[in-house]
Write a protein that holds these residues in place. Sequence first.
Motif, PDB file in Angstrom:
ATOM      1  N   ASP A  81       0.831  -1.209   0.000  1.00 50.61           N
ATOM      2  CA  ASP A  81       0.000   0.000   0.000  1.00 50.61           C
ATOM      3  C   ASP A  81       0.868   1.261   0.000  1.00 50.61           C
ATOM      4  OD1 ASP A  81      -1.899  -1.938   0.287  1.00 50.61           O
ATOM      5  OD2 ASP A  81      -2.711  -1.197   2.185  1.00 50.61           O
ATOM      6  N   GLU A  82       1.917   1.267   0.784  1.00 52.54           N
ATOM      7  CA  GLU A  82       2.817   2.427   0.845  1.00 52.54           C
ATOM      8  C   GLU A  82       3.524   2.642  -0.489  1.00 52.54           C
ATOM      9  OE1 GLU A  82       5.403   1.652   4.157  1.00 52.54           O
ATOM     10  OE2 GLU A  82       3.733   1.583   5.564  1.00 52.54           O
ATOM     11  N   ILE A  83       3.930   1.566  -1.138  1.00 49.66           N
ATOM     12  CA  ILE A  83       4.594   1.661  -2.445  1.00 49.66           C
ATOM     13  C   ILE A  83       3.612   2.231  -3.473  1.00 49.66           C
ATOM     14  CG2 ILE A  83       5.735   0.365  -4.283  1.00 49.66           C
ATOM     15  CD1 ILE A  83       7.359   0.356  -1.711  1.00 49.66           C
ATOM     16  N   ILE A  84       2.381   1.734  -3.466  1.00 49.51           N
ATOM     17  CA  ILE A  84       1.367   2.205  -4.415  1.00 49.51           C
ATOM     18  C   ILE A  84       1.079   3.682  -4.178  1.00 49.51           C
ATOM     19  CG2 ILE A  84      -1.058   1.985  -5.092  1.00 49.51           C
ATOM     20  CD1 ILE A  84      -0.761  -1.053  -4.512  1.00 49.51           C
ATOM     21  N   LYS A  85       0.964   4.096  -2.928  1.00 50.74           N
ATOM     22  CA  LYS A  85       0.704   5.507  -2.613  1.00 50.74           C
ATOM     23  C   LYS A  85       1.840   6.393  -3.122  1.00 50.74           C
ATOM     24  CE  LYS A  85      -2.106   4.752   1.511  1.00 50.74           C
ATOM     25  NZ  LYS A  85      -2.149   4.865   2.978  1.00 50.74           N
ATOM     26  N   VAL A  97      -5.653  -0.505  -9.449  1.00 48.95           N
ATOM     27  CA  VAL A  97      -6.613  -1.598  -9.330  1.00 48.95           C
ATOM     28  C   VAL A  97      -6.485  -2.186  -7.933  1.00 48.95           C
ATOM     29  CG1 VAL A  97      -7.335  -3.840 -10.213  1.00 48.95           C
ATOM     30  CG2 VAL A  97      -6.466  -2.109 -11.791  1.00 48.95           C
ATOM     31  N   THR A  98      -7.504  -1.929  -7.095  1.00 50.73           N
ATOM     32  CA  THR A  98      -7.533  -2.426  -5.721  1.00 50.73           C
ATOM     33  C   THR A  98      -8.938  -2.307  -5.167  1.00 50.73           C
ATOM     34  OG1 THR A  98      -6.514  -2.263  -3.539  1.00 50.73           O
ATOM     35  CG2 THR A  98      -6.934  -0.196  -4.698  1.00 50.73           C
ATOM     36  N   SER A  99      -9.195  -3.046  -4.115  1.00 49.35           N
ATOM     37  CA  SER A  99     -10.454  -2.889  -3.392  1.00 49.35           C
ATOM     38  C   SER A  99     -10.191  -2.340  -1.993  1.00 49.35           C
ATOM     39  CB  SER A  99     -11.191  -4.228  -3.298  1.00 49.35           C
ATOM     40  OG  SER A  99     -11.697  -4.578  -4.556  1.00 49.35           O
ATOM     41  N   ASP A 100      -8.963  -1.964  -1.731  1.00 44.21           N
ATOM     42  CA  ASP A 100      -8.572  -1.391  -0.447  1.00 44.21           C
ATOM     43  C   ASP A 100      -9.091   0.046  -0.373  1.00 44.21           C
ATOM     44  OD1 ASP A 100      -7.199  -0.179   1.697  1.00 44.21           O
ATOM     45  OD2 ASP A 100      -5.510  -1.562   1.470  1.00 44.21           O
ATOM     46  N   ARG A 101     -10.008   0.298   0.523  1.00 52.33           N
ATOM     47  CA  ARG A 101     -10.673   1.604   0.625  1.00 52.33           C
ATOM     48  C   ARG A 101      -9.666   2.733   0.867  1.00 52.33           C
ATOM     49  NH1 ARG A 101     -14.663   3.227  -1.805  1.00 52.33           N
ATOM     50  NH2 ARG A 101     -14.319   5.404  -1.529  1.00 52.33           N
ATOM     51  N   GLU A 102      -8.657   2.478   1.667  1.00 53.73           N
ATOM     52  CA  GLU A 102      -7.656   3.507   1.968  1.00 53.73           C
ATOM     53  C   GLU A 102      -6.896   3.935   0.707  1.00 53.73           C
ATOM     54  OE1 GLU A 102      -3.586   3.993   4.624  1.00 53.73           O
ATOM     55  OE2 GLU A 102      -4.964   2.357   5.081  1.00 53.73           O
ATOM     56  N   ARG A 109      -7.907  11.420  -3.973  1.00 51.71           N
ATOM     57  CA  ARG A 109      -7.400  12.711  -3.484  1.00 51.71           C
ATOM     58  C   ARG A 109      -6.268  13.235  -4.356  1.00 51.71           C
ATOM     59  NH1 ARG A 109      -7.778  10.311   1.615  1.00 51.71           N
ATOM     60  NH2 ARG A 109      -5.530  10.057   1.709  1.00 51.71           N
ATOM     61  N   HIS A 110      -5.509  12.332  -4.970  1.00 48.35           N
ATOM     62  CA  HIS A 110      -4.384  12.732  -5.825  1.00 48.35           C
ATOM     63  C   HIS A 110      -4.744  12.682  -7.304  1.00 48.35           C
ATOM     64  CE1 HIS A 110      -2.267  12.153  -2.042  1.00 48.35           C
ATOM     65  NE2 HIS A 110      -1.347  12.957  -2.546  1.00 48.35           N
TER      66      HIS A 110
END
Length: 168
Positions: A81-85, A97-102, A109-110
């Motif tokens: 998640d941190e890498i993707i962000k 592509v994810t289902s992770d709400r965060e 936001r970006h």
Amino acid sequence: MELVIDGYNVIRQSPVFKKAEQEGLEVGRETLIKYLEAYRKLKKHKITVVFDGQNAAHLSIQKERIAGISVIYSPYGQTADEIIKRMVMKNSNLVVVTSDREIIDFAQRHRATSIPTTEFIPRLEMAFYSEIKGIEEDTPSSIAPIKKGPSRRLSKRQRKKQRVLRKM
């Protein structure tokens, strides 16, 4: 179009990948990459898949290229998640592509587009089976039904998501 895929999120949302993962994490990853390879051949999109490697012994990001697909394993102490962000912060033109709400909220936001895994997996499976049968390109009409009823303009975010889905 550049896709960034939350690897284990996709694996755990699909019965096909989940079954492969029961044989071992490596088998689950290989199965996902095999399907992504077929998708890439059909659609020609740049694809990066990110897996959690936080419990592994390596201390830096591990990157490899398999059949034209970039595969990234997060380093010890970090999550995928941190890498993707971080990737989204560098390039807002990504499709995540994810289902992770965060991650979905962070991407929005970006100004990046996010696609739920439940919408992506059928396209991935269709590309894989199309490759097996030797079909060159799928038709958009087979993916989305024709709308009926009164027209209503979608929000700007939803229209952007629809444009991305049509390209997928």
